[in-house]
Motif scaffolding. Sequence first.
Motif, PDB file in Angstrom:
ATOM      1  N   LEU A 128       0.886  -1.195  -0.132  1.00  0.00           N
ATOM      2  CA  LEU A 128      -0.022  -0.039   0.163  1.00  0.00           C
ATOM      3  C   LEU A 128       1.083   1.193  -0.068  1.00  0.00           C
ATOM      4  CD1 LEU A 128      -2.955   0.984   0.276  1.00  0.00           C
ATOM      5  CD2 LEU A 128      -2.792   1.132   2.905  1.00  0.00           C
ATOM      6  N   HIS A 129       0.426   2.084  -0.892  1.00  0.00           N
ATOM      7  CA  HIS A 129       1.447   3.346  -1.055  1.00  0.00           C
ATOM      8  C   HIS A 129       0.470   4.594  -1.266  1.00  0.00           C
ATOM      9  CE1 HIS A 129       4.511   6.136  -2.371  1.00  0.00           C
ATOM     10  NE2 HIS A 129       4.101   6.212  -3.511  1.00  0.00           N
ATOM     11  N   ALA A 130       0.731   5.704  -0.428  1.00  0.00           N
ATOM     12  CA  ALA A 130       0.078   6.770  -0.477  1.00  0.00           C
ATOM     13  C   ALA A 130       0.518   7.797  -1.534  1.00  0.00           C
ATOM     14  CB  ALA A 130       0.125   7.552   0.843  1.00  0.00           C
ATOM     15  N   GLU A 131       0.085   7.621  -2.771  1.00  0.00           N
ATOM     16  CA  GLU A 131       0.566   8.364  -3.977  1.00  0.00           C
ATOM     17  C   GLU A 131       0.441   9.733  -4.123  1.00  0.00           C
ATOM     18  OE1 GLU A 131       0.772   7.023  -8.522  1.00  0.00           O
ATOM     19  OE2 GLU A 131      -0.943   7.121  -7.767  1.00  0.00           O
ATOM     20  N   VAL A 132      -0.782  10.034  -3.845  1.00  0.00           N
ATOM     21  CA  VAL A 132      -1.228  11.370  -4.144  1.00  0.00           C
ATOM     22  C   VAL A 132      -1.768  12.267  -2.860  1.00  0.00           C
ATOM     23  CG1 VAL A 132      -2.578  13.014  -5.571  1.00  0.00           C
ATOM     24  CG2 VAL A 132      -1.518  11.083  -6.506  1.00  0.00           C
ATOM     25  N   ILE A 133      -1.168  13.526  -2.363  1.00  0.00           N
ATOM     26  CA  ILE A 133      -2.200  14.283  -1.335  1.00  0.00           C
ATOM     27  C   ILE A 133      -2.215  15.616  -2.252  1.00  0.00           C
ATOM     28  CG2 ILE A 133       0.407  15.165  -0.704  1.00  0.00           C
ATOM     29  CD1 ILE A 133      -2.651  14.068   1.774  1.00  0.00           C
ATOM     30  N   GLY A 134      -3.380  16.206  -1.877  1.00  0.00           N
ATOM     31  CA  GLY A 134      -3.726  17.508  -2.535  1.00  0.00           C
ATOM     32  C   GLY A 134      -4.413  18.311  -1.409  1.00  0.00           C
ATOM     33  N   GLU A 191      -4.608  28.360  -1.981  1.00  0.00           N
ATOM     34  CA  GLU A 191      -4.036  27.810  -3.466  1.00  0.00           C
ATOM     35  C   GLU A 191      -4.237  26.248  -3.286  1.00  0.00           C
ATOM     36  OE1 GLU A 191      -0.517  27.393  -6.943  1.00  0.00           O
ATOM     37  OE2 GLU A 191      -0.211  28.789  -4.935  1.00  0.00           O
ATOM     38  N   TYR A 192      -4.812  25.810  -4.329  1.00  0.00           N
ATOM     39  CA  TYR A 192      -4.959  24.094  -4.256  1.00  0.00           C
ATOM     40  C   TYR A 192      -3.592  23.637  -4.535  1.00  0.00           C
ATOM     41  CZ  TYR A 192      -6.021  19.297  -5.074  1.00  0.00           C
ATOM     42  OH  TYR A 192      -6.179  17.878  -5.099  1.00  0.00           O
ATOM     43  N   MET A 193      -3.034  22.703  -4.150  1.00  0.00           N
ATOM     44  CA  MET A 193      -1.623  21.999  -4.189  1.00  0.00           C
ATOM     45  C   MET A 193      -1.781  20.568  -4.132  1.00  0.00           C
ATOM     46  SD  MET A 193       0.032  24.621  -1.687  1.00  0.00           S
ATOM     47  CE  MET A 193       1.993  24.215  -1.754  1.00  0.00           C
ATOM     48  N   GLU A 194      -1.138  20.128  -5.073  1.00  0.00           N
ATOM     49  CA  GLU A 194      -1.247  18.500  -5.292  1.00  0.00           C
ATOM     50  C   GLU A 194       0.156  17.896  -5.687  1.00  0.00           C
ATOM     51  OE1 GLU A 194      -4.744  16.633  -6.733  1.00  0.00           O
ATOM     52  OE2 GLU A 194      -3.411  15.627  -8.248  1.00  0.00           O
ATOM     53  N   TYR A 195       0.622  16.891  -4.792  1.00  0.00           N
ATOM     54  CA  TYR A 195       1.824  16.162  -4.911  1.00  0.00           C
ATOM     55  C   TYR A 195       1.707  14.823  -5.025  1.00  0.00           C
ATOM     56  CZ  TYR A 195       3.131  20.802  -3.293  1.00  0.00           C
ATOM     57  OH  TYR A 195       3.319  22.314  -3.337  1.00  0.00           O
ATOM     58  N   SER A 196       2.594  14.079  -5.752  1.00  0.00           N
ATOM     59  CA  SER A 196       2.501  12.639  -6.160  1.00  0.00           C
ATOM     60  C   SER A 196       3.909  12.160  -5.829  1.00  0.00           C
ATOM     61  CB  SER A 196       2.265  12.335  -7.407  1.00  0.00           C
ATOM     62  OG  SER A 196       3.103  12.699  -8.594  1.00  0.00           O
ATOM     63  N   ALA A 197       4.004  10.884  -5.219  1.00  0.00           N
ATOM     64  CA  ALA A 197       5.188  10.191  -5.251  1.00  0.00           C
ATOM     65  C   ALA A 197       5.230   8.699  -5.958  1.00  0.00           C
ATOM     66  CB  ALA A 197       5.632  10.196  -3.668  1.00  0.00           C
ATOM     67  N   GLU A 198       6.255   8.525  -6.566  1.00  0.00           N
ATOM     68  CA  GLU A 198       6.379   7.196  -7.257  1.00  0.00           C
ATOM     69  C   GLU A 198       6.208   5.971  -6.209  1.00  0.00           C
ATOM     70  OE1 GLU A 198       9.509   6.749  -9.763  1.00  0.00           O
ATOM     71  OE2 GLU A 198       8.669   8.289 -11.185  1.00  0.00           O
ATOM     72  N   MET A 199       5.848   4.939  -6.372  1.00  0.00           N
ATOM     73  CA  MET A 199       5.860   3.832  -5.385  1.00  0.00           C
ATOM     74  C   MET A 199       7.152   3.338  -5.064  1.00  0.00           C
ATOM     75  SD  MET A 199       4.574   0.768  -7.586  1.00  0.00           S
ATOM     76  CE  MET A 199       2.896   1.294  -8.257  1.00  0.00           C
ATOM     77  N   PRO A 200       7.540   2.831  -3.846  1.00  0.00           N
ATOM     78  CA  PRO A 200       9.065   2.129  -3.598  1.00  0.00           C
ATOM     79  C   PRO A 200       9.440   1.361  -4.680  1.00  0.00           C
ATOM     80  CG  PRO A 200       7.496   2.394  -1.861  1.00  0.00           C
ATOM     81  CD  PRO A 200       6.456   2.675  -2.737  1.00  0.00           C
ATOM     82  N   GLU A 201      10.594   1.234  -4.892  1.00  0.00           N
ATOM     83  CA  GLU A 201      11.157   0.155  -5.907  1.00  0.00           C
ATOM     84  C   GLU A 201      10.808  -0.956  -5.701  1.00  0.00           C
ATOM     85  OE1 GLU A 201      15.639  -0.680  -7.514  1.00  0.00           O
ATOM     86  OE2 GLU A 201      15.569   0.868  -5.987  1.00  0.00           O
ATOM     87  N   GLU A 202      10.669  -1.522  -4.288  1.00  0.00           N
ATOM     88  CA  GLU A 202      10.433  -2.897  -4.137  1.00  0.00           C
ATOM     89  C   GLU A 202       9.104  -3.028  -4.492  1.00  0.00           C
ATOM     90  OE1 GLU A 202      10.160  -0.897  -0.016  1.00  0.00           O
ATOM     91  OE2 GLU A 202      11.409  -0.991  -1.964  1.00  0.00           O
ATOM     92  N   PHE A 203       8.037  -2.223  -4.293  1.00  0.00           N
ATOM     93  CA  PHE A 203       6.795  -2.307  -4.984  1.00  0.00           C
ATOM     94  C   PHE A 203       6.588  -2.623  -6.343  1.00  0.00           C
ATOM     95  CE2 PHE A 203       2.262  -0.741  -3.666  1.00  0.00           C
ATOM     96  CZ  PHE A 203       1.628  -1.608  -4.491  1.00  0.00           C
ATOM     97  N   ALA A 204       7.438  -1.559  -7.067  1.00  0.00           N
ATOM     98  CA  ALA A 204       7.580  -1.684  -8.562  1.00  0.00           C
ATOM     99  C   ALA A 204       7.930  -3.052  -9.020  1.00  0.00           C
ATOM    100  CB  ALA A 204       8.164  -0.609  -9.137  1.00  0.00           C
TER     101      ALA A 204
END
Length: 303
Positions: free
Chosen positions: A266-272, A280-293
Amino acid sequence: MEDLTIQVTEEMAGQRIDKAVSAMDEDWSRSQIANWVKDGAVRVNGEIVKPNYKVRLEDVIIATPPVLEELDVVPEDLDLEIVYEDADVLVVNKPKGMVVHPAPGHSHGTLVNGLMHHCTDLSGINGIVRPGIVHRIDKDTSGLLMVAKNDASHTSLVNQLVRKSVTRKYIALVHGHIPHDKGTIEAPIARDPKERQNMSVVDKGKHAVTHFRVLERFGDFTLVECRLETGRTHQIRVHMKYIGYPLVGDPKYGPKKTMDIGGQALHAEVIGFDHPKTGEYMEYSAEMPEEFAELLESLRKKD
């Protein structure tokens, strides 16, 4: 921590004392309450009772939680991945295996320890053990968290969570082949009445809504995106189990025969969110960990 006073109602009458008290506060397990009863920290009508005492209508119960040892929160250089930061808020990508805030048994190496080394200006609304912490994700869940750097920002972010205006999207790998492309799970969540360390869908639980859509299918596994409308403890893990598709690697809610990957996939990918000061609306994303990929790539090769 303040005493908890309970007057027994008709609905509670006949329950064991530990069950009656633990049902009043989700933070207390039934086993904890049983120990307090044995130690005389729970009294009924002013009298000490035995652990098997069954409460009666109009009994007055007073529970006095033991005073916990104060935790010394020490700043630590943990090389945190800060995705965004300004004078009011920061967004951090928490690695899998890291506890969010100190607790008995986890006094060092937590996200809070790292945040206190990274910056000294964190909100104090949640006290010295949880400075800046607005919301949490589980130890073995990776991904994005927003952190408040002052009390005004903290209040703003919490209000946005209450209004359900914060965007929270997670990537999860689940057991089973989900035939439909999307769905909504609306089922109340509370502590499991039989396993107090777990959460479960309970009729009188707190309102909980999870939206999901299928991203990819791998035979006996499905990759989904889950969007939280509410934020109950273990919500995605409990909801996906409830509809028959538990998370891969989940030691608490997954099947006995699941992959040993050190915790749930389980990976929290997007927070906005709306910036606490500018709006101002702000949104960020993070790639899943290498082991998940890498896990997903291995499933693609087998499929």
